[in-house]
Design a protein around this motif. Structure first.
Motif, PDB file in Angstrom:
ATOM      1  N   ARG A 195     -49.335  19.281  -8.896  1.00 52.29           N
ATOM      2  CA  ARG A 195     -50.088  19.204 -10.153  1.00 52.29           C
ATOM      3  C   ARG A 195     -49.149  19.181 -11.348  1.00 52.29           C
ATOM      4  N   LEU A 196     -48.072  19.992 -11.280  1.00 55.05           N
ATOM      5  CA  LEU A 196     -47.103  20.006 -12.368  1.00 55.05           C
ATOM      6  C   LEU A 196     -46.413  18.652 -12.488  1.00 55.05           C
ATOM      7  N   SER A 197     -46.041  18.062 -11.353  1.00 52.33           N
ATOM      8  CA  SER A 197     -45.414  16.739 -11.382  1.00 52.33           C
ATOM      9  C   SER A 197     -46.370  15.694 -11.932  1.00 52.33           C
ATOM     10  N   SER A 198     -47.622  15.766 -11.500  1.00 52.44           N
ATOM     11  CA  SER A 198     -48.614  14.816 -12.002  1.00 52.44           C
ATOM     12  C   SER A 198     -48.823  14.983 -13.504  1.00 52.44           C
ATOM     13  N   SER A 199     -48.843  16.242 -13.960  1.00 46.76           N
ATOM     14  CA  SER A 199     -49.002  16.485 -15.401  1.00 46.76           C
ATOM     15  C   SER A 199     -47.804  15.950 -16.175  1.00 46.76           C
ATOM     16  N   PHE A 200     -46.609  16.119 -15.596  1.00 44.97           N
ATOM     17  CA  PHE A 200     -45.418  15.588 -16.271  1.00 44.97           C
ATOM     18  C   PHE A 200     -45.488  14.065 -16.353  1.00 44.97           C
ATOM     19  N   ASN A 201     -45.892  13.424 -15.250  1.00 40.83           N
ATOM     20  CA  ASN A 201     -46.011  11.963 -15.276  1.00 40.83           C
ATOM     21  C   ASN A 201     -47.046  11.517 -16.299  1.00 40.83           C
ATOM     22  N   SER A 202     -48.166  12.252 -16.377  1.00 39.90           N
ATOM     23  CA  SER A 202     -49.189  11.912 -17.364  1.00 39.90           C
ATOM     24  C   SER A 202     -48.657  12.098 -18.779  1.00 39.90           C
ATOM     25  N   MET A 203     -47.874  13.170 -18.970  1.00 41.78           N
ATOM     26  CA  MET A 203     -47.324  13.427 -20.297  1.00 41.78           C
ATOM     27  C   MET A 203     -46.357  12.327 -20.719  1.00 41.78           C
ATOM     28  N   ALA A 229     -46.247   9.309 -19.577  1.00 41.79           N
ATOM     29  CA  ALA A 229     -47.004   8.073 -19.780  1.00 41.79           C
ATOM     30  C   ALA A 229     -47.690   8.075 -21.139  1.00 41.79           C
ATOM     31  N   SER A 230     -48.248   9.229 -21.512  1.00 39.78           N
ATOM     32  CA  SER A 230     -48.899   9.322 -22.821  1.00 39.78           C
ATOM     33  C   SER A 230     -47.885   9.168 -23.945  1.00 39.78           C
ATOM     34  N   LEU A 231     -46.709   9.801 -23.771  1.00 36.39           N
ATOM     35  CA  LEU A 231     -45.670   9.680 -24.801  1.00 36.39           C
ATOM     36  C   LEU A 231     -45.188   8.233 -24.910  1.00 36.39           C
ATOM     37  N   ALA A 232     -45.021   7.591 -23.741  1.00 38.68           N
ATOM     38  CA  ALA A 232     -44.585   6.194 -23.773  1.00 38.68           C
ATOM     39  C   ALA A 232     -45.632   5.316 -24.453  1.00 38.68           C
ATOM     40  N   SER A 233     -46.910   5.565 -24.121  1.00 37.42           N
ATOM     41  CA  SER A 233     -47.976   4.798 -24.758  1.00 37.42           C
ATOM     42  C   SER A 233     -48.024   5.072 -26.260  1.00 37.42           C
ATOM     43  N   SER A 234     -47.839   6.354 -26.647  1.00 34.56           N
ATOM     44  CA  SER A 234     -47.839   6.689 -28.067  1.00 34.56           C
ATOM     45  C   SER A 234     -46.683   6.021 -28.794  1.00 34.56           C
ATOM     46  N   ARG A 235     -45.508   6.032 -28.143  1.00 35.74           N
ATOM     47  CA  ARG A 235     -44.362   5.376 -28.782  1.00 35.74           C
ATOM     48  C   ARG A 235     -44.579   3.871 -28.886  1.00 35.74           C
ATOM     49  N   ASP A 236     -45.175   3.278 -27.843  1.00 34.64           N
ATOM     50  CA  ASP A 236     -45.459   1.842 -27.909  1.00 34.64           C
ATOM     51  C   ASP A 236     -46.465   1.533 -29.021  1.00 34.64           C
ATOM     52  N   ARG A 237     -47.499   2.398 -29.132  1.00 40.00           N
ATOM     53  CA  ARG A 237     -48.473   2.181 -30.200  1.00 40.00           C
ATOM     54  C   ARG A 237     -47.841   2.359 -31.572  1.00 40.00           C
ATOM     55  N   GLN A 238     -46.927   3.343 -31.658  1.00 39.55           N
ATOM     56  CA  GLN A 238     -46.240   3.543 -32.936  1.00 39.55           C
ATOM     57  C   GLN A 238     -45.392   2.321 -33.289  1.00 39.55           C
ATOM     58  N   ALA A 239     -44.650   1.816 -32.282  1.00 39.57           N
ATOM     59  CA  ALA A 239     -43.842   0.622 -32.546  1.00 39.57           C
ATOM     60  C   ALA A 239     -44.725  -0.569 -32.899  1.00 39.57           C
ATOM     61  N   ARG A 285     -32.193  13.477 -22.749  1.00 40.66           N
ATOM     62  CA  ARG A 285     -30.877  12.903 -23.008  1.00 40.66           C
ATOM     63  C   ARG A 285     -30.953  11.417 -23.329  1.00 40.66           C
ATOM     64  N   THR A 286     -31.815  10.695 -22.630  1.00 39.57           N
ATOM     65  CA  THR A 286     -31.845   9.235 -22.775  1.00 39.57           C
ATOM     66  C   THR A 286     -33.091   8.713 -23.489  1.00 39.57           C
ATOM     67  N   GLU A 287     -34.105   9.586 -23.680  1.00 38.06           N
ATOM     68  CA  GLU A 287     -35.388   9.162 -24.258  1.00 38.06           C
ATOM     69  C   GLU A 287     -36.037   8.044 -23.431  1.00 38.06           C
ATOM     70  N   ASP A 288     -35.775   8.061 -22.132  1.00 36.92           N
ATOM     71  CA  ASP A 288     -36.351   7.083 -21.222  1.00 36.92           C
ATOM     72  C   ASP A 288     -37.672   7.642 -20.695  1.00 36.92           C
ATOM     73  N   LEU A 289     -38.783   7.159 -21.247  1.00 37.28           N
ATOM     74  CA  LEU A 289     -40.094   7.670 -20.875  1.00 37.28           C
ATOM     75  C   LEU A 289     -40.698   6.924 -19.694  1.00 37.28           C
ATOM     76  N   SER A 290     -39.940   6.022 -19.098  1.00 35.00           N
ATOM     77  CA  SER A 290     -40.454   5.298 -17.932  1.00 35.00           C
ATOM     78  C   SER A 290     -40.223   6.058 -16.630  1.00 35.00           C
ATOM     79  N   LEU A 291     -39.506   7.171 -16.685  1.00 34.88           N
ATOM     80  CA  LEU A 291     -39.198   7.937 -15.481  1.00 34.88           C
ATOM     81  C   LEU A 291     -40.467   8.602 -14.944  1.00 34.88           C
ATOM     82  N   ARG A 292     -40.646   8.543 -13.635  1.00 34.84           N
ATOM     83  CA  ARG A 292     -41.786   9.185 -12.985  1.00 34.84           C
ATOM     84  C   ARG A 292     -41.287  10.004 -11.800  1.00 34.84           C
TER      85      ARG A 292
END
Length: 472
Positions: A230-238, A240-250, A212-219
């Motif tokens: 493990r699922l929560s950790s995988s979500f946090n990793s995902m 974080a990776s998306l946020a890093s990818s978006r930052d690299r894209q920007a 809804r908000t595209e807020d990738l800082s949520l953990r």
């Protein structure tokens, strides 16, 4: 059955878990209750049969009973033990029972015992009053000769209601306890489902929040080491990776805009100068015009190279290598050397290339080797020397340039990174990042390090592949 299964799958996960838990507990409780009921019945029947076998009617009672049956005017025989029913059975199937007792049906087993064919018999029979009786029959002889000319047997019986009534009571008790257990299991299952699925609810809310908000800082807080953690950790990793990818894209867009701005500004200035000369009719001196056109050509070449590098990095299959082929790294290096000699004709480029075959995408690998050689040509001094060697799968390119400071070496393969001392030179800062990506996709390693004789040494190592068969 299919419709029921479909409706079950349509239920929320929490309801399905609670229903499954309640069903499993209900089956377990029913199995335990049934086992308890059957074990109790077997034990009660065994006790009843044992009590019947232990009853021995004395001779005086048999004599009294025989007298009462053969001479109705005599006194009636009393009951034995109150709850027991005693009955005499003759070979012909006739019975003799106390006057107040209901006669019991005679079976072939009873007659066989009376005839002396069997020692005893234990069975269930029904009395004339409709009651089911457990009957034990054993052999005997008339205690008073002449009272009964034929052999007979004594049957001792007790009503099965002594077992049926406690079993009925036990059935109701087990039914009530089972019902309470199933209801409690359902409530416990619902509580367990809610408690166990709380992390899943939190994960669902987090995913919906991100969507809804595209807020990738949520953990999501990770607790424990189970599957939910493990699922929560995988979500946090995902995220974080998306946020890093978006930052690299920007960052890529910002860096690309910055790199494009400089040649575009210079090109625009030169074009405006040419246009103003045409509009005012004031010609530019021939030498200045040639220099201006040369600058325009160089800027267009730089823009074309930058756009090509950006397209190379941004194409959808950039993360996936193209079709791999077995190619000779020495052949690719030889072709790249020819292009490097054209770009640096004043330089001395030596080559010592041993045959080495690798599995790679030929076009991408050649572009990577060309970028390494272009980098060496760009930073080499006039009339300098570039030494290229290929030995044992290691390709080295050594130049005599100013070298790279040790603190800058970790950043040389990043996109758009350029050394402060090289920012005045042409280039986009993407060449070495393309080299690193291509080499890594091929399964190799790449590094830059100071050369012992001064300058920089580029080192590439690629795993070997079997030599392809010669073409006919």
């Amino acid at each position: 059955m299919t419709g029921t299964l479909r409706r079950f799958r349509a239920l929320p996960l929490r309801s399905r878990l609670a229903l499954l838990v309640a069903t499993a507990v209900a089956v377990a409780v029913a199995a335990v209750a049934a086992a308890c009921w059957f074990v109790t019945r077997v034990q009660l029947e065994h006790q009843l049969d044992t009590s019947l076998r232990n009853v021995h009617v004395d001779d005086k009672y048999v004599e009294t009973l025989l007298t009462a049956c053969t001479h109705p005017g005599q006194a009636a025989a009393p009951q034995v033990g109150g709850a027991y029913v005693v009955q005499l059975v003759t070979v012909s199937g006739n019975t003799c029972t106390a006057p107040k007792a209901s006669p019991i049906g005679v079976t072939t087993d009873d007659i066989a015992v009376a005839a002396g064919l069997r020692d005893n018999a234990l069975h269930t029979a029904r009395a004339e009053n409709g009651k089911k009786m457990r009957v034990y029959t054993y052999t005997t002889r008339p205690p008073v000769p002449g009272l009964l000319p034929n052999s007979f047997a004594v049957s001792v019986a007790r009503p099965l209601s002594e077992i049926a009534e406690p079993l009925a009571t036990l059935s109701w008790v087990l039914l009530v306890v089972s019902g309470i257990g199933v209801v409690g299991a359902g409530a416990a299952g619902l509580w367990v489902a809610r408690t166990g699925l709380r992390p899943v609810d939190e994960l669902t809310e987090a995913v919906e929040h991100v969507a809804r908000t595209e807020d990738l800082s949520l953990r999501i807080p990770v607790e424990g080491e189970d599957e939910i953690a493990r699922l929560s950790s995988s979500f946090n990793s995902m995220t974080a990776s998306l946020a890093s990818s978006r930052d690299r894209q920007a960052q890529l867009i910002a860096d690309a805009g910055h790199e494009l701005r400089t040649p575009l500004t210079s090109l625009r200035t030169n074009v405006e100068l040419l246009a103003r000369s045409e509009e005012t009719g004031r010609p530019i001196p021939p030498d200045d015009r040639r220099a201006l056109m040369k600058s325009v050509t160089a800027q267009m070449t730089e823009l074309a190279a930058l756009i090509g590098d950006l397209q190379e990095l941004a194409r959808p299959d950039a993360a996936q290598p193209g079709p791999l082929q077995v190619v000779g790294l020495h052949d690719i290096a030889s072709a790249a050397l020819e292009r490097a000699r054209l770009r640096g004709p004043e330089l001395t480029i030596t080559a010592d290339l041993e045959p080495w075959y690798v599995r790679a995408e030929p076009a991408a690998l050649e572009r990577a080797v060309v970028n390494v050689l272009d980098n060496a040509v760009k930073f080499s001094p006039q009339h300098g020397t570039i030494a290229v060697a290929l030995r044992g799968g290691e390709l080295t390119v050594v130049d005599q340039g100013p070298g790279i400071p040790a603190e800058e070496l970790p950043y040389v393969f990043e996109r758009f990174w350029r050394s402060p001392s090289a920012r005045q030179l042409p280039g986009s800062g993407l060449g070495l990042s393309i080299v690193a990506r291509t080499v890594q996709q091929t399964g190799g390693e790449v590094a830059l390090r100071p050369s012992p004789g001064g300058g920089t040494e580029a080192w590439i190592r690629l795993p070997g592949a079997p030599q392809p068969p010669p073409e006919n």
